[in-house]
Design a protein around this motif. Structure first.
Motif, PDB file in Angstrom:
ATOM      1  N   GLU A 234       0.834  -1.201   0.000  1.00  0.00           N
ATOM      2  CA  GLU A 234       0.000   0.000   0.000  1.00  0.00           C
ATOM      3  C   GLU A 234       0.871   1.253   0.000  1.00  0.00           C
ATOM      4  OE1 GLU A 234      -2.758  -3.082   1.399  1.00  0.00           O
ATOM      5  OE2 GLU A 234      -1.052  -2.354   2.544  1.00  0.00           O
ATOM      6  N   GLY A 235       0.230   2.364  -0.346  1.00  0.00           N
ATOM      7  CA  GLY A 235       0.909   3.651  -0.266  1.00  0.00           C
ATOM      8  C   GLY A 235       0.175   4.538   0.716  1.00  0.00           C
ATOM      9  N   VAL A 236       0.330   4.245   2.001  1.00  0.00           N
ATOM     10  CA  VAL A 236      -0.317   5.055   3.042  1.00  0.00           C
ATOM     11  C   VAL A 236       0.698   6.113   3.480  1.00  0.00           C
ATOM     12  CG1 VAL A 236      -1.517   5.061   5.252  1.00  0.00           C
ATOM     13  CG2 VAL A 236      -1.679   3.063   3.749  1.00  0.00           C
ATOM     14  N   CYS A 237       0.637   7.276   2.832  1.00  0.00           N
ATOM     15  CA  CYS A 237       1.624   8.330   3.044  1.00  0.00           C
ATOM     16  C   CYS A 237       1.050   9.428   3.940  1.00  0.00           C
ATOM     17  CB  CYS A 237       2.049   8.931   1.709  1.00  0.00           C
ATOM     18  SG  CYS A 237       2.707   7.718   0.533  1.00  0.00           S
ATOM     19  N   HIS A 238       1.892   9.935   4.845  1.00  0.00           N
ATOM     20  CA  HIS A 238       1.472  10.945   5.819  1.00  0.00           C
ATOM     21  C   HIS A 238       2.170  12.274   5.578  1.00  0.00           C
ATOM     22  CE1 HIS A 238       0.707   7.089   7.832  1.00  0.00           C
ATOM     23  NE2 HIS A 238      -0.196   7.713   8.548  1.00  0.00           N
ATOM     24  N   LEU A 239       1.459  13.351   5.916  1.00  0.00           N
ATOM     25  CA  LEU A 239       2.071  14.677   6.008  1.00  0.00           C
ATOM     26  C   LEU A 239       1.816  15.178   7.421  1.00  0.00           C
ATOM     27  CD1 LEU A 239       3.479  17.117   4.659  1.00  0.00           C
ATOM     28  CD2 LEU A 239       1.187  17.996   4.125  1.00  0.00           C
ATOM     29  N   TYR A 240       2.897  15.395   8.173  1.00  0.00           N
ATOM     30  CA  TYR A 240       2.774  15.890   9.546  1.00  0.00           C
ATOM     31  C   TYR A 240       3.049  17.387   9.563  1.00  0.00           C
ATOM     32  CZ  TYR A 240       4.021  16.859  14.418  1.00  0.00           C
ATOM     33  OH  TYR A 240       4.100  17.407  15.674  1.00  0.00           O
ATOM     34  N   VAL A 241       2.080  18.153  10.056  1.00  0.00           N
ATOM     35  CA  VAL A 241       2.209  19.601  10.160  1.00  0.00           C
ATOM     36  C   VAL A 241       2.620  19.934  11.597  1.00  0.00           C
ATOM     37  CG1 VAL A 241       1.068  21.824   9.877  1.00  0.00           C
ATOM     38  CG2 VAL A 241       0.449  19.906   8.385  1.00  0.00           C
ATOM     39  N   ASP A 242       3.871  20.321  11.749  1.00  0.00           N
ATOM     40  CA  ASP A 242       4.430  20.592  13.074  1.00  0.00           C
ATOM     41  C   ASP A 242       3.925  21.935  13.609  1.00  0.00           C
ATOM     42  OD1 ASP A 242       6.419  20.056  15.229  1.00  0.00           O
ATOM     43  OD2 ASP A 242       7.378  21.855  14.388  1.00  0.00           O
ATOM     44  N   ALA A 243       4.105  22.143  14.911  1.00  0.00           N
ATOM     45  CA  ALA A 243       3.726  23.412  15.535  1.00  0.00           C
ATOM     46  C   ALA A 243       4.445  24.586  14.888  1.00  0.00           C
ATOM     47  CB  ALA A 243       4.028  23.364  17.030  1.00  0.00           C
ATOM     48  N   SER A 244       5.661  24.343  14.377  1.00  0.00           N
ATOM     49  CA  SER A 244       6.461  25.429  13.787  1.00  0.00           C
ATOM     50  C   SER A 244       6.214  25.604  12.289  1.00  0.00           C
ATOM     51  CB  SER A 244       7.955  25.136  13.999  1.00  0.00           C
ATOM     52  OG  SER A 244       8.369  24.012  13.237  1.00  0.00           O
ATOM     53  N   ALA A 245       5.263  24.877  11.718  1.00  0.00           N
ATOM     54  CA  ALA A 245       5.049  24.906  10.268  1.00  0.00           C
ATOM     55  C   ALA A 245       4.617  26.281   9.780  1.00  0.00           C
ATOM     56  CB  ALA A 245       4.012  23.867   9.876  1.00  0.00           C
ATOM     57  N   ASP A 246       5.108  26.668   8.614  1.00  0.00           N
ATOM     58  CA  ASP A 246       4.630  27.868   7.939  1.00  0.00           C
ATOM     59  C   ASP A 246       3.257  27.545   7.354  1.00  0.00           C
ATOM     60  OD1 ASP A 246       5.159  30.555   6.508  1.00  0.00           O
ATOM     61  OD2 ASP A 246       4.585  29.183   4.900  1.00  0.00           O
ATOM     62  N   PRO A 247       2.210  28.289   7.735  1.00  0.00           N
ATOM     63  CA  PRO A 247       0.848  27.951   7.284  1.00  0.00           C
ATOM     64  C   PRO A 247       0.702  27.908   5.768  1.00  0.00           C
ATOM     65  CG  PRO A 247       0.757  29.505   9.105  1.00  0.00           C
ATOM     66  CD  PRO A 247       2.191  29.407   8.702  1.00  0.00           C
ATOM     67  N   ALA A 248       1.309  28.862   5.065  1.00  0.00           N
ATOM     68  CA  ALA A 248       1.186  28.896   3.613  1.00  0.00           C
ATOM     69  C   ALA A 248       1.846  27.666   2.982  1.00  0.00           C
ATOM     70  CB  ALA A 248       1.808  30.169   3.058  1.00  0.00           C
ATOM     71  N   MET A 249       2.997  27.278   3.520  1.00  0.00           N
ATOM     72  CA  MET A 249       3.664  26.086   3.003  1.00  0.00           C
ATOM     73  C   MET A 249       2.840  24.844   3.299  1.00  0.00           C
ATOM     74  SD  MET A 249       7.403  24.468   3.958  1.00  0.00           S
ATOM     75  CE  MET A 249       8.310  25.943   3.506  1.00  0.00           C
ATOM     76  N   ALA A 250       2.253  24.783   4.486  1.00  0.00           N
ATOM     77  CA  ALA A 250       1.427  23.631   4.849  1.00  0.00           C
ATOM     78  C   ALA A 250       0.259  23.481   3.882  1.00  0.00           C
ATOM     79  CB  ALA A 250       0.929  23.775   6.278  1.00  0.00           C
ATOM     80  N   VAL A 251      -0.348  24.600   3.496  1.00  0.00           N
ATOM     81  CA  VAL A 251      -1.452  24.555   2.522  1.00  0.00           C
ATOM     82  C   VAL A 251      -0.953  23.990   1.191  1.00  0.00           C
ATOM     83  CG1 VAL A 251      -3.021  25.950   1.129  1.00  0.00           C
ATOM     84  CG2 VAL A 251      -2.785  26.421   3.573  1.00  0.00           C
ATOM     85  N   ARG A 252       0.176  24.526   0.708  1.00  0.00           N
ATOM     86  CA  ARG A 252       0.702  24.092  -0.597  1.00  0.00           C
ATOM     87  C   ARG A 252       0.999  22.599  -0.609  1.00  0.00           C
ATOM     88  NH1 ARG A 252       4.032  28.570  -0.036  1.00  0.00           N
ATOM     89  NH2 ARG A 252       5.888  27.255   0.190  1.00  0.00           N
ATOM     90  N   LEU A 253       1.644  22.125   0.439  1.00  0.00           N
ATOM     91  CA  LEU A 253       2.064  20.723   0.449  1.00  0.00           C
ATOM     92  C   LEU A 253       0.899  19.774   0.668  1.00  0.00           C
ATOM     93  CD1 LEU A 253       5.510  20.864   2.305  1.00  0.00           C
ATOM     94  CD2 LEU A 253       4.953  21.189  -0.114  1.00  0.00           C
ATOM     95  N   ALA A 254      -0.077  20.199   1.474  1.00  0.00           N
ATOM     96  CA  ALA A 254      -1.257  19.358   1.684  1.00  0.00           C
ATOM     97  C   ALA A 254      -2.060  19.233   0.394  1.00  0.00           C
ATOM     98  CB  ALA A 254      -2.116  19.928   2.800  1.00  0.00           C
TER      99      ALA A 254
END
Length: 440
Positions: free
Chosen positions: A234-254
């Motif tokens: 399977e390809g069960v891939c995760h994206l973890y958004v840390d407390a220090s994440a840049d919100p704009a980058m988190a949006v782009r990567l998600a």
């Protein structure tokens, strides 16, 4: 009736064995041919593909029409199509392999055992590969071009839904080998699903099986063959958004991880969010919602995204393969890593974090074939890694891991050059080995 059935099966098995043996013989010729000849075959492949573009398109359009009539799902139809963009990517992959260094007989180590007795460890083809894949006809060229560059023979069993496309593309590979003066029997396409069990029993002729498809396909093949199997279930891939994440980058990567190609095995399936980031989760949720993504959230994240569906236990560790994404709140990096190890498939996991220390801890702690910091899970791909193409992605820990390109289709052998030395001359009270490393 019984005698008719058995008489039909026996000749088929004998014929398949003979064809597989021909692949073995042709592979030994290609694997020992000059590097320039394999390069010439790859350059010829590019020309053959361009000249055959019309024929390829017609065959693919017929496959798509039949698949649509039979009700093939949207993600599988997308994989089945050979768009202009996919075709250009195939050409780029072939070019990259043609321009790359030929890996066969590359010397890895050189050791003087004694004066005039030198041992080398060199790269060598694995032998004959059996590739079983679903839907994606572009895999024929990716696999075939990698086999040519790595000096391997290849037997390919594609999905019934891509039968017409596969026949044309296999023929392109064989024609390219002929142009370069190499034996086209090194590439074999097998259209009949009933042949798979016969092939899986040929452990004396086939060296490695690589399944590309669903988890059910991979597990079924592993259970039915003594031949080593390389792949991922399977390809069960995760994206973890840390407390220090840049919100704009988190949006782009998600958005990229989920929406760029939802049916791919490297698409993001679960979004893990540090509890301190929850007040900023709304922007990610809305961006995904605008792209048509259905979110399945745990209770803390759903309070921020009340329009989302409530998640259940089965949503963790699930490969959705479409525009559906699970969202779960984490109290710490350690809890996120534990979740990944509990529910993930060791394929690809990523973190969004401005804190470099946290990013490095994630890279070290997560046990997966590919682990990323501030990058989309969709980067887990042989072409994007610069491998030219990939024959598949492996989550195994032996031989190859991650996208499998040329290097993953090679093994090693030992070459010893001497001057008539005898093993009996060495030992206590006799000659001593020097075991001196030499420059490559």
């Amino acid at each position: 009736m019984g005698s008719t059935s058995s008489s039909r099966i026996v000749p088929m098995a004998e014929n398949l064995r003979a064809r597989a043996a021909a692949v073995r013989g042709a592979q030994r010729v290609i694997g020992s041919a000059p590097a320039e000849q394999r390069t010439a075959a790859l350059r010829a492949l590019r020309d053959v593909l361009l000249r055959s573009r019309g024929e390829i398109s017609r065959a693919n359009e017929e496959d798509l029409a039949c698949a649509a009539e039979e009700g093939l799902s949207g993600p599988l139809l997308h994989r089945l199509g050979l768009s202009d963009a996919k075709f250009e990517s195939l050409l780029e992959g072939v070019d990259a392999l043609a321009e790359g260094e030929d890996p066969i007989d590359r010397v890895l180590t050189r050791t003087e055992l004694d004066e005039g007795l030198v041992l080398e460890c060199v790269r060598s083809p694995l032998g004959v590969l059996l590739i079983i894949f679903e839907s994606r006809p572009d895999a024929v060229i990716q696999i075939g071009s990698l086999a040519i560059r790595s000096g391997n023979g290849v037997i390919m069993k594609g999905g019934r839904e891509a039968a017409r496309s596969n026949v044309v593309l296999v023929d392109c590979l064989r024609r390219a080998l002929e142009v370069a003066g190499l034996d086209p029997r090194a590439v074999l396409g097998v259209p009949d699903r009933r042949d798979v069990d016969e092939l899986l029993a040929l452990d004396d002729l086939i060296d490695l099986v690589i399944p590309r498809g669903s988890g059910a396909l991979v597990r079924s093949i592993q259970e039915r063959s003594r031949i080593p199997v390389l792949g991922h279930a399977e390809g069960v891939c995760h994206l973890y958004v840390d407390a220090s994440a840049d919100p704009a980058m988190a949006v782009r990567l998600a958005v990229d991880g989920k929406c760029d190609y939802p049916a791919a095995c490297n698409a993001t399936e679960t979004l893990l969010v540090h509890e301190s980031f929850l007040p900023k989760l709304g922007s990610i949720g809305e961006a995904l919602r605008e792209r048509g993504v259905e979110l399945r959230c745990d209770e803390p994240s759903r309070r921020l995204l009340p329009w989302a569906e409530a998640a259940s236990e089965v949503d963790w560790g699930r490969e959705f393969g479409d525009l559906t994404l699970a969202v779960r709140t984490m109290r710490s990096l350690e809890e996120a890593v534990d979740h990944i190890h509990t529910y993930g498939s060791s394929h690809t996991d990523a973190i969004v974090a401005e804190d470099r220390g946290v990013g490095e801890r994630f890279l070290r702690a997560v046990d997966a074939a590919s682990v990323f910091h501030n990058a989309s899970t969709r980067f887990a791909d042989g072409f994007r890694y610069g491998l030219g193409a990939e024959v598949g992605i492996s989550t195994a820990r032996i031989h190859a891991r991650g996208p499998v390109g040329v290097e993953g289709l090679l093994t090693t052998r030992w070459l010893l050059r001497g001057e008539g030395q005898r093993a009996a001359d060495y030992g206590p009270g006799k000659r001593a080995f020097t075991h001196r490393s030499l420059e490559l």
